[in-house]
Design a protein around this motif. Structure first.
Motif, PDB file in Angstrom:
ATOM      1  N   THR A 198      -6.661   6.013  -4.094  1.00  0.00           N
ATOM      2  CA  THR A 198      -6.783   5.365  -2.794  1.00  0.00           C
ATOM      3  C   THR A 198      -5.479   5.486  -2.016  1.00  0.00           C
ATOM      4  O   THR A 198      -4.394   5.506  -2.606  1.00  0.00           O
ATOM      5  N   SER A 199      -5.587   5.587  -0.703  1.00  0.00           N
ATOM      6  CA  SER A 199      -4.402   5.751   0.133  1.00  0.00           C
ATOM      7  C   SER A 199      -3.404   4.633  -0.114  1.00  0.00           C
ATOM      8  O   SER A 199      -3.764   3.460  -0.140  1.00  0.00           O
ATOM      9  N   ALA A 200      -2.140   5.029  -0.260  1.00  0.00           N
ATOM     10  CA  ALA A 200      -1.091   4.047  -0.602  1.00  0.00           C
ATOM     11  C   ALA A 200      -0.479   3.464   0.665  1.00  0.00           C
ATOM     12  O   ALA A 200       0.718   3.554   0.884  1.00  0.00           O
ATOM     13  N   ASN A 201      -1.336   2.872   1.487  1.00  0.00           N
ATOM     14  CA  ASN A 201      -0.803   2.250   2.701  1.00  0.00           C
ATOM     15  C   ASN A 201      -1.070   0.752   2.676  1.00  0.00           C
ATOM     16  O   ASN A 201      -2.148   0.322   2.265  1.00  0.00           O
ATOM     17  N   PRO A 202      -0.113  -0.061   3.114  1.00  0.00           N
ATOM     18  CA  PRO A 202      -0.392  -1.479   3.285  1.00  0.00           C
ATOM     19  C   PRO A 202      -1.534  -1.660   4.274  1.00  0.00           C
ATOM     20  O   PRO A 202      -1.747  -0.817   5.148  1.00  0.00           O
ATOM     21  N   SER A 203      -2.291  -2.732   4.140  1.00  0.00           N
ATOM     22  CA  SER A 203      -3.474  -2.962   4.958  1.00  0.00           C
ATOM     23  C   SER A 203      -3.175  -2.815   6.446  1.00  0.00           C
ATOM     24  O   SER A 203      -2.256  -3.435   6.976  1.00  0.00           O
ATOM     25  N   GLY A 204      -3.966  -1.952   7.106  1.00  0.00           N
ATOM     26  CA  GLY A 204      -3.845  -1.776   8.544  1.00  0.00           C
ATOM     27  C   GLY A 204      -2.784  -0.801   8.985  1.00  0.00           C
ATOM     28  O   GLY A 204      -2.664  -0.504  10.179  1.00  0.00           O
ATOM     29  N   LEU A 205      -1.981  -0.279   8.043  1.00  0.00           N
ATOM     30  CA  LEU A 205      -0.887   0.635   8.403  1.00  0.00           C
ATOM     31  C   LEU A 205      -1.247   2.073   8.028  1.00  0.00           C
ATOM     32  O   LEU A 205      -2.135   2.313   7.220  1.00  0.00           O
ATOM     33  N   PRO A 206      -0.553   3.066   8.617  1.00  0.00           N
ATOM     34  CA  PRO A 206      -0.859   4.463   8.301  1.00  0.00           C
ATOM     35  C   PRO A 206      -0.550   4.787   6.839  1.00  0.00           C
ATOM     36  O   PRO A 206       0.218   4.084   6.179  1.00  0.00           O
ATOM     37  N   MET A 263      -5.294   0.511  15.988  1.00  0.00           N
ATOM     38  CA  MET A 263      -4.135   0.511  16.895  1.00  0.00           C
ATOM     39  C   MET A 263      -3.657  -0.920  17.173  1.00  0.00           C
ATOM     40  O   MET A 263      -3.521  -1.334  18.331  1.00  0.00           O
ATOM     41  N   GLU A 264      -3.398  -1.647  16.114  1.00  0.00           N
ATOM     42  CA  GLU A 264      -2.991  -3.050  16.259  1.00  0.00           C
ATOM     43  C   GLU A 264      -1.560  -3.287  15.794  1.00  0.00           C
ATOM     44  O   GLU A 264      -0.996  -4.339  16.065  1.00  0.00           O
ATOM     45  N   HIS A 265      -0.980  -2.339  15.067  1.00  0.00           N
ATOM     46  CA  HIS A 265       0.361  -2.504  14.527  1.00  0.00           C
ATOM     47  C   HIS A 265       1.299  -1.480  15.163  1.00  0.00           C
ATOM     48  O   HIS A 265       0.899  -0.353  15.485  1.00  0.00           O
ATOM     49  N   LEU A 266       2.548  -1.847  15.304  1.00  0.00           N
ATOM     50  CA  LEU A 266       3.546  -0.962  15.890  1.00  0.00           C
ATOM     51  C   LEU A 266       3.638   0.342  15.118  1.00  0.00           C
ATOM     52  O   LEU A 266       3.748   1.424  15.714  1.00  0.00           O
ATOM     53  N   PRO A 325      -9.761  -3.757  28.703  1.00  0.00           N
ATOM     54  CA  PRO A 325      -8.440  -3.999  29.305  1.00  0.00           C
ATOM     55  C   PRO A 325      -7.344  -4.322  28.299  1.00  0.00           C
ATOM     56  O   PRO A 325      -6.161  -4.241  28.640  1.00  0.00           O
ATOM     57  N   GLY A 326      -7.719  -4.665  27.065  1.00  0.00           N
ATOM     58  CA  GLY A 326      -6.705  -5.061  26.099  1.00  0.00           C
ATOM     59  C   GLY A 326      -6.347  -4.010  25.070  1.00  0.00           C
ATOM     60  O   GLY A 326      -5.539  -4.271  24.167  1.00  0.00           O
ATOM     61  N   TYR A 327      -6.897  -2.811  25.182  1.00  0.00           N
ATOM     62  CA  TYR A 327      -6.636  -1.787  24.176  1.00  0.00           C
ATOM     63  C   TYR A 327      -5.255  -1.164  24.379  1.00  0.00           C
ATOM     64  O   TYR A 327      -4.821  -0.921  25.515  1.00  0.00           O
ATOM     65  N   MET A 328      -4.591  -0.874  23.277  1.00  0.00           N
ATOM     66  CA  MET A 328      -3.257  -0.293  23.299  1.00  0.00           C
ATOM     67  C   MET A 328      -3.234   1.077  23.969  1.00  0.00           C
ATOM     68  O   MET A 328      -2.244   1.464  24.585  1.00  0.00           O
TER      69      MET A 328
END
Length: 767
Positions: free
Chosen positions: A337-345, A438-441, A471-474
Motif C-alpha cells: 500500500t502507498s506509504a503516504n500519510p492520510s490525505g497526502l501524496p 486538494m485539501e492539504h498544502l 467557489p471554494g475549490y483550491m
C-alpha cells in the motif's frame, strides 16, 4: 514501367513517426529493419517524434515503411506516419544520430512499464552479469516518466546521468542490434543504482543482495518494511499475517480502507481471487495495474485486509526488486500500500520517507535512483467484460488521448477530490497523474510541481483555464495565479462531456450522471442528474429531490446524520421517531439535527446518488461512520447479489420550479425504514434499493426521450457511482433494450479522476 524497373528505381523519403515512439526501443527497431531491407539513411529523436531519412530501392522503401507500422515494438503506439519524397542525399549506410531538441513539440512521453520476461530470465541466470540485479531493464521495460527531467528522452536528461556506464553496459547501449541499444536506464551491479536496507533512523544495515535477503526474512517474521519502487514508497507486510496487517492498519491509522495485495505470481493470484481470463491478461500486462477482483472464500489471507468486502485489489510484481523479494523468501503475497500519510501524496523523496514513516515502518528498503515524478499504482476493475479505471496513473500516465476538438493551449485543473489535470496540445490531450485530495498544502505543492513540469515539456502557454464552478475549490485559487482566461465548468456537465470525449462523441446526447458531490447552478449540491447537451451547453432535465446535509462535510463523514436529515425532511416528526429507533445511541445529536434543519443552520441542500447510498447504508447499519471516502456506499454496494425478479420500491416524480423533474425517493425511503424495523433481511432490502435506483434512471430516461422526440437516443453514463458494477451493468443493459445507444468510460475513470478531460473539452468549445 515494368515490375523490374519499379523494383530497381531508387527512392528517397523523409518519414516522421508520431506517437509513443521514444523510450520504447524505436530507433534500434528502425535500425534493424533498415538493415533487413537494405535501407541507407538516418533515424533521430526530435521534439516532433522520430524523424527518418531513408534511401533505397523503390520496393524496399515501401516494405520498410509498411514494417514500421506492422512490426513496431510492443510498448510503442504509432498515432501518425508521414512520408514525403525528398532529393537523395547519397547515404552509404544507416545510422542513429543524436536527438534534436528544437522545434514544435508533439512528443508522447514514455510511460513506466513492468519488467519484461527477457530481463527476468537474465536476472535469474547465474551466468549473466546482471544476475539478481534489482534494476535490470531494457528498451521494453523499466522506469521512464518517473525519471525524466527534460525532453527528448535521452540519458543525460534523466536521473541516470548520475551513473556512468561500465564497459559492459556501454557496449550493449551502443550496439544497434542489442535490445538495450539506447535503453536510457541501462545499468548493472558494477555501475548502476543500488538498494540499501536501513533502520527507520537511517542507519544502513545491508546493501544489494544481502539487503534483499534481509527484507525477505523480515517480512516472513511479520515486520513492516517501507520499499521504494518506481513511483514512490510502499508499505509492505505479509498479507497472510493477521497480526502484521492489523499493526500496519493501527500505525497508519487506516482502520477499514481495503489494502492492496501483491501476489508473487499469477498462480498465487488465482489462489486468493477468482481471476477471469481478461483479468489474467490485465494483471500480466506491461501496465501491471491493481485489479479489483472477487475474493476466493478460503484464501488464507488476513481477514483485516478488506473487512466487509467481497472484492480485493491485487497486482503482480512489476519491478525486478519485487520479483527478487518473492524469489528469496517464503511469503507468497504482500500487502503493498502507498506509504503516504492520510490525505497526502505518495512519499517518494528519501528524506521525507524516513521522517514521515517513523512509528509506521520498522525498516526502509531504499535505493539511490532518484524519483522525479511520483506515481501511485493504477487501479482498474472489469465490469460486464469492460475495463474500467478507478485510478489512472502508473503505466498509463502521461499517455495522451487524440482528439478532433480545438484543445491547443487549453488546460483544465480538475476537481477537489481525486484530482487530475489535463493539458491540450495540438490534437493531443495529456491527463496528468493522480494527485489526490486538494485539501492539504503538500498536495497543492505536488499538483503545482507536476503541472508546471508537464507544461514545460508541452512547450505551450495556456490561453484558457477550466476549473470547477465550486467557489471554494483550491483549483480556483490556482487558476487566478495564471495569465489566462478562466472558464468555470459545472461539475456534472464536465462528467457528461468527459464520457462523450472518451467515446469520440460531438453531437448532443443524454447523460445520466450519478456521483457524490458537485456544485450546482442553483447553489445546491447536485449528484443524481439526467442531462441533455454537448460540450457547449446542457439542460438539466431531471434530478433527485433535495434534502439537507446537517453539518455539510460532517454529514458526509457520518452517514447516519445524512439519513436522519432525509427522514426528518421527508416525514417530519414521524421521520425523527424513526431516526431515534434506528440510531438509539444518538438521541441528543438527533435533537440537534432537527433544530438545525428547522433553523436552516449549516445544512445545505443536496440531491446526490452518493448521499442516497450513504443514507441507506446507515439505516441498514452497514456503515454509520465512514473512515475513508465513499466507504458507506462501497460497503453497501458490496452487499449486492444479483437475483431474478427483484421488485423496485415505490418512488415519485415531482415538477420542479425550473421545469425539470424531481425524482422523489421519499416513498422508497419510508418502505426501506419499515422493512428494516420489521426485520426484513438486509440482503433483500439492499437488492430492492439497487433495483429502485436502476428503475428510476431507466424509466425516467425513457420518459424524457418520449417527451423530446427530436433528441437522439444516445446516453452517456458518468460519475463515481458508476463504479458500482450492478448500476453500470443494469442501467446500460436495460437502456440498450429500450433502443438507446449507451456509452461508458474507456480511457479515464468515471469518478472525478476523469473530470479534467470534460472540463478541458467544455472550455475548448467556449467562444
Amino acid at each position: 514501367m515494368d515490375q523490374t524497373s519499379i523494383q530497381s528505381k531508387h527512392r528517397a523519403v523523409k518519414i516522421t513517426v508520431k506517437g509513443r515512439v521514444q523510450g520504447v526501443g524505436f530507433r534500434p527497431f528502425i535500425f534493424q529493419i533498415a538493415d533487413q531491407f537494405c535501407i541507407n539513411g538516418t533515424v533521430q529523436n526530435n521534439m516532433d517524434g522520430v524523424k527518418i531519412f531513408a534511401e533505397g530501392a523503390y520496393e524496399d522503401i515501401s516494405q520498410f515503411v509498411s514494417a514500421i507500422q506492422s512490426k513496431s515494438p510492443r510498448l510503442s503506439r504509432i498515432d501518425q506516419v508521414e512520408v514525403g519524397e525528398i532529393p537523395a542525399n547519397g547515404y552509404d549506410d544507416f545510422r542513429i544520430i543524436p536527438s534534436e531538441r528544437t522545434g514544435k513539440s508533439s512528443l508522447v512521453i514514455p510511460i513506466d512499464s513492468a519488467v519484461c520476461e527477457d530481463c527476468l530470465a537474465e536476472m535469474r541466470d547465474p551466468n549473466n552479469f546482471r544476475y539478481r540485479y534489482p534494476f535490470i531493464n531494457c528498451t521494453q521495460c523499466g522506469p521512464r516518466y518517473t525519471i525524466i527531467d527534460e525532453l527528448p528522452y535521452d540519458r543525460p536528461f534523466t536521473v541516470m546521468r548520475e551513473f556512468a556506464m561500465c564497459p559492459d553496459c556501454k557496449k550493449e547501449y551502443e550496439d544497434p542490434m542489442n535490445r538495450r541499444h539506447h535503453a536510457q536506464p541501462i545499468a548493472c551491479g558494477k555501475c548502476g543504482p543500488e538498494v540499501s536496507l536501513k533502520t527507520i533512523n537511517g542507519q544502513t544495515i545491508a546493501k544489494q543482495k544481502e539487503a534483499i535477503e534481509w527484507v525477505s526474512n523480515l517480512l516472513c517474521d511479520g515486520k513492516i518494511v517501507a520499499i521504494k519502487g518506481i513511483g514512490g514508497y510502499h508499505l509492505a507486510c505479509d498479507a497472510y499475517n493477521e497480526k502484521a496487517v492489523r499493526a500496519l492498519r493501527d500505525r497508519k491509522r487506516r482502520p477499514n480502507r481495503p489494502l492492496a495485495v501483491m501476489a508473487a505470481n499469477i498462480e498465487v493470484a488465482r489462489e486468493i481471487c477468482q481471476v477471469k481470463k481478461q483479468e489474467d491478461e490485465i494483471l500480466q500486462s506491461p501496465e501491471a495495474p491493481i485489479v479489483i477482483m472477487e475474493k476466493q472464500s478460503c484464501s488464507g489471507l488476513a481477514e483485516s485486509l478488506a473487512p466487509g468486502m467481497k472484492t480485493l485489489g491485487v497486482m503482480l510484481p512489476y519491478t525486478p526488486l519485487h520479483h527478487l523479494l518473492f524469489d528469496e523468501g517464503e511469503v507468497k503475497a504482500l500487502v503493498m500500500t502507498s506509504a503516504n500519510p492520510s490525505g497526502l501524496p505518495i512519499l517518494y523523496r528519501d528524506k521525507e520517507a524516513f521522517s514521515y514513516l517513523e512509528g509506521i515502518a520498522d525498516y526502509v528498503l531504499s535505493n539511490n535512483r532518484e524519483i522525479l515524478h511520483p506515481l501511485d499504482d493504477s487501479v482498474v476493475q472489469l465490469i460486464d467484460g469492460h475495463l474500467t479505471f478507478l485510478r489512472r496513473s502508473r503505466g498509463y500516465v502521461p499517455d495522451p488521448m487524440t482528439t478532433d476538438q480545438p484543445v491547443h493551449s487549453v488546460v483544465a485543473l480538475g476537481s477537489q477530490q481525486k484530482n487530475t489535470f489535463a493539458i491540450g496540445r495540438h490534437e493531443q490531450i495529456f491527463i496528468g497523474p493522480h494527485i489526490g485530495e486538494m485539501e492539504h498544502l503538500e498536495v497543492v505543492e505536488h499538483f503545482q510541481h507536476e503541472f508546471n513540469h508537464l507544461m514545460k515539456w508541452m512547450g505551450i502557454e495556456p490561453d484558457k483555464i477550466a476549473i470547477d464552478m465550486h467557489p471554494g475549490y483550491m483549483t480556483g485559487e490556482l487558476a487566478e495565479t495564471m495569465n489566462a482566461s478562466i472558464i468555470s465548468v459545472q461539475h456534472h456537465h464536465a462528467h457528461m462531456v468527459s464520457c462523450m470525449e472518451d467515446n469520440g462523441l460531438n453531437d448532443a446526447t443524454f447523460g445520466i450522471i450519478l456521483d457524490g458531490t458537485g456544485y450546482g447552478e442553483d447553489g445546491h449540491i447536485w449528484g443524481f442528474e439526467l442531462l441533455y447537451g454537448d460540450a457547449s451547453s446542457y439542460e438539466r432535465l431531471a434530478h433527485l429531490n433535495y434534502s439537507h446535509l446537517p453539518g455539510n462535510e460532517r454529514a458526509i463523514k457520518e452517514p447516519w446524520r445524512n439519513a436522519t436529515a432525509m427522514l426528518i425532511d421527508s416525514f417530519g416528526a414521524e421521520g425523527r421517531e424513526w431516526a431515534l429507533r434506528l440510531f438509539p445511541n444518538k438521541i441528543y445529536e438527533i435533537e440537534v439535527i432537527a433544530h438545525m434543519l428547522e433553523k436552516g443552520v449549516n445544512s445545505p441542500l443536496a440531491g446526490t446518488c452518493g448521499r442516497l447510498f450513504d443514507a441507506v447504508s446507515a439505516i441498514l447499519d452497514i456503515c454509520q461512520v465512514s473512515t475513508y471516502d465513499g466507504e458507506a456506499a462501497i460497503k453497501l454496494s458490496e452487499q449486492m447479489i444479483e437475483a431474478e425478479s427483484i421488485q423496485s420500491y415505490p418512488y415519485g416524480l415531482l415538477e420542479s420550479k425550473d421545469g425539470s423533474i424531481a425524482l422523489d425517493f421519499a416513498p422508497a425511503l419510508k418502505q426501506i425504514v419499515q422493512d428494516r424495523l420489521s426485520g426484513v433481511p438486509k440482503m433483500e432490502i439492499v437488492q430492492r434499493f439497487h433495483e429502485t435506483v436502476v428503475t428510476m434512471c431507466v424509466e425516467s430516461m425513457v420518459s424524457l426521450s418520449q417527451r423530446n422526440p427530436s433528441f437522439k437516443k444516445h446516453v452517456v453514463l458518468s460519475g463515481g457511482s458508476f463504479h458500482n458494477p450492478f448500476l453500470l451493468k443494469e442501467i446500460a443493459g436495460r437502456l440498450k433494450k429500450r433502443n438507446f445507444k449507451v456509452y461508458t468510460h474507456k480511457q479515464v475513470p468515471c469518478n472525478d479522476g476523469g473530470l479534467s478531460l470534460g472540463q478541458l473539452i467544455v472550455a475548448a468549445n467556449k467562444k
